[in-house]
Design a protein around this motif. Sequence first.
Motif, short mmCIF file in Angstrom:
data_model
loop_
_atom_site.label_atom_id
_atom_site.label_comp_id
_atom_site.label_asym_id
_atom_site.label_seq_id
_atom_site.Cartn_x
_atom_site.Cartn_y
_atom_site.Cartn_z
N GLN A 318 -4.72 2.94 -0.68
CA GLN A 318 -4.64 2.02 0.45
C GLN A 318 -3.76 2.58 1.58
O GLN A 318 -3.99 2.28 2.75
CB GLN A 318 -4.05 0.71 -0.07
N LYS A 401 3.74 -2.57 0.40
CA LYS A 401 2.46 -2.83 1.08
C LYS A 401 2.64 -3.83 2.22
O LYS A 401 2.13 -3.62 3.32
CB LYS A 401 1.45 -3.42 0.08
N SER A 405 1.90 -2.99 6.02
CA SER A 405 0.80 -3.72 6.66
C SER A 405 1.30 -4.38 7.95
O SER A 405 0.57 -4.47 8.93
CB SER A 405 0.24 -4.80 5.74
#
Length: 408
Positions: A318, A401, A405
């Motif tokens: 990711q 994350k 993000s």
Amino acid sequence: MSLRSHFPIFTYYPDLVYLDNASTAQKPSVVIEGMKHHMEQEYANIHRGAYNLSEASEVLYHGSKEAVIWLINARETSEISYSYNATSAINILVTSLIASLDLKKWDKVLLSRAEHHANTVPWLIAKNTTGIEVEFVDLDVDFQLDFADLEAKLTSNVRVVSLTAASNVTGAVFDLIRVRDVIRSKNPDSLFIVDGSQWVPHFQVDVQTLDIDYMVFTGHKLMSDTGIGIMYGKKSLLKKLTPSIGGGGAINWVREDSFAPAGLPSRFEPGTPHIIGAGSLLRAIEFMESIGGYKEIERIEKDLASYTLKKWQEFKKQFPEVRLIGSEKEEGRIGVFSFVTEKIHISDLADAFADREICVRAGHHCAEPLMQSQWISGSIRMSLFLYNTHEDIDRFFEVFKEILSSVR
Ligand SMILES: Cc1ncc(COP(=O)(O)O)c(C=O)c1O
């Protein structure tokens, strides 16, 4: 009783995710209570008193060294001396070696590119004062010691090879059996010194099998109080090592123009030692033993490191821009993981983790030569210890994350 429940910090802060163990370890109740008990009921100075309290302190101090010889398989307590931390232990060792080995221009000391400043700066100071050469052995693609480079640099003028056993940045554990064999076959007269600070808390260490000449490590990463550093030295070498420090407790006699040093190991321990810290190290080692010793510690930590690598594989799909400064292999490592990203400044990243009660460390981790060799200025480091859980690791990656993000 779960392992975690031995550590009061997690009762006070139930949501704490403590992933800064390469920096220092949390303390179990037996260490904390042991220190309190000693201060309340046994405390006095050692060496100088015939009364009960002094004797009780002496027993504790000596008992701590007995525990250390058991921990690292040293021969006797005369091989173990205490100072403030690993850094002070290396400094004492280096300054003592300069005089005893008569280190001078053209003599060479070999380090690796993975060294902590504790095992770099004292040698660079020695370089400035004596003119010795200090050379750094390269790392390979897996951040392991490059043995071809070690062999090439292990020339006949090498007097000392001083290496960390495990990196506090990459988590790589060096193959010290192979290092021993290379040194003993190619240049048997050079000293083999090990910085065990990131090793002794995690792996069974045997200084005799590895034929280590001197080793230093630091108590607080092993769950003792801060202020206790350990120097191991082979007795046969310590006998010939002239201490670079001195004072009360380290002498046999003193005249206006001379003195005679005390026996081993007191000659390396001038002044009142950290008696309570030594006692806390004893309790920490007893705690390690009580939970199953290194066998159990290695089992827990192997599982944690393996789980982290699994989560990392998912995470990097990711976020391919994030880099791990360390090997992706499970073998040959401790649970220390350093990450770099261009997306956000690492100190902002560390602040964002801290805001969510996750303790990680950002910066060069006192390993600037390693950072420079990787063309980076720092990393964000998470490091594991026996009380960590899969949930801690999940939380780390979730939050990582979330932060990345938010800056995409
Ligand atoms: C590999 C290594 N050596 C030495 C040290 C220095 O330990 P201390 O600060 O207790 O002297 C550290 C601390 O992080 C370390 O990771």
